[in-house]
Scaffold this active site. Structure first.
Site, PDB file in Angstrom:
ATOM      1  N   CYS A   1       0.858  -1.199   0.000  1.00  0.00           N
ATOM      2  CA  CYS A   1       0.000   0.000   0.000  1.00  0.00           C
ATOM      3  C   CYS A   1       0.890   1.244   0.000  1.00  0.00           C
ATOM      4  CB  CYS A   1      -0.932   0.012   1.205  1.00  0.00           C
ATOM      5  SG  CYS A   1      -2.401  -1.024   1.028  1.00  0.00           S
TER       6      CYS A   1
ATOM      7  N   ASP B   1      11.321  -6.123  -8.599  1.00  0.00           N
ATOM      8  CA  ASP B   1      11.452  -6.790  -7.305  1.00  0.00           C
ATOM      9  C   ASP B   1      12.810  -6.425  -6.701  1.00  0.00           C
ATOM     10  OD1 ASP B   1       9.956  -9.536  -5.966  1.00  0.00           O
ATOM     11  OD2 ASP B   1      11.984  -9.030  -5.298  1.00  0.00           O
TER      12      ASP B   1
ATOM     13  N   THR C   1       5.001 -13.604   1.249  1.00  0.00           N
ATOM     14  CA  THR C   1       5.613 -12.882   2.375  1.00  0.00           C
ATOM     15  C   THR C   1       5.024 -11.484   2.551  1.00  0.00           C
ATOM     16  OG1 THR C   1       7.417 -12.107   0.954  1.00  0.00           O
ATOM     17  CG2 THR C   1       7.805 -14.138   2.187  1.00  0.00           C
TER      18      THR C   1
ATOM     19  N   HIS D   1      -0.191  -9.482  -5.258  1.00  0.00           N
ATOM     20  CA  HIS D   1       0.790  -9.040  -6.262  1.00  0.00           C
ATOM     21  C   HIS D   1       1.132 -10.200  -7.177  1.00  0.00           C
ATOM     22  CE1 HIS D   1       2.974 -10.531  -2.727  1.00  0.00           C
ATOM     23  NE2 HIS D   1       3.903 -10.972  -3.578  1.00  0.00           N
TER      24      HIS D   1
ATOM     25  N   HIS E   1       4.161 -11.717  -9.583  1.00  0.00           N
ATOM     26  CA  HIS E   1       5.544 -11.725 -10.044  1.00  0.00           C
ATOM     27  C   HIS E   1       5.526 -11.997 -11.546  1.00  0.00           C
ATOM     28  CE1 HIS E   1       7.337 -12.439  -5.922  1.00  0.00           C
ATOM     29  NE2 HIS E   1       6.107 -12.881  -5.716  1.00  0.00           N
TER      30      HIS E   1
END
Ligand code: 5GP
Ligand code: ZN
Length: 113
Positions: free
Chosen positions: A7, A30, A94, A99, A101
């Site tokens: 956020c 990332d 985690t 989200h 990847h």
């Protein structure tokens, strides 16, 4: 209460550089890349994971997948890529904010480890 990391990133409250931003989505690299190309596509709205995504919220998925294709192609990864969304502790999640990847640039292998 500590604010959710993604956020904060999505609100532009960190020094994270966006590869893409619109009203609904942000994309950024990332911090710990697992492939030559490793980005995260993150809905701005807080949703815990794919497990809690409602059918109404699901309309965002088409946009996520379309953006993944465009950002991979933009960096020249035209031989394929992988989209992953980890769910929950055993799923390897985690950061508890949905989200995706997007990984490319090496042979990713199957099945995943
Ligand atoms: P998960 O393990 O929840 O599927 O994925 C979280 C990802 O977020 C990990 O790949 C991790 O490297 C990445 N990450 C964690 N903190 C940050 C951060 O502050 N900035 C960026 N760019 N990535 C982060
Ligand atoms: Zn969040």
């Amino acid at each position: 209460m500590q604010e959710c990391l993604f956020c904060s990133i999505a609100k532009g409250q960190t020094d994270t550089i966006f590869l893409y931003e619109d009203d609904e989505l942000v994309a950024f690299r990332d911090i710990s890349p697992q492939a030559p190309f490793h980005i995260l596509i993150v809905p701005k709205a807080h949703m815990q994971s794919a497990a809690t995504l409602t059918e109404d919220e699901g309309s965002i998925l088409g946009r996520v997948f379309n953006l993944a294709a465009r950002l991979a192609a933009q960096d020249g990864y035209t031989n394929g890529y992988r989209i992953v969304t980890n769910v929950g502790e055993e799923g390897g999640q985690t950061v508890p904010h949905l989200h995706f990847h997007v990984l490319a640039g090496r042979n990713l292998g199957w099945p995943p480890g």
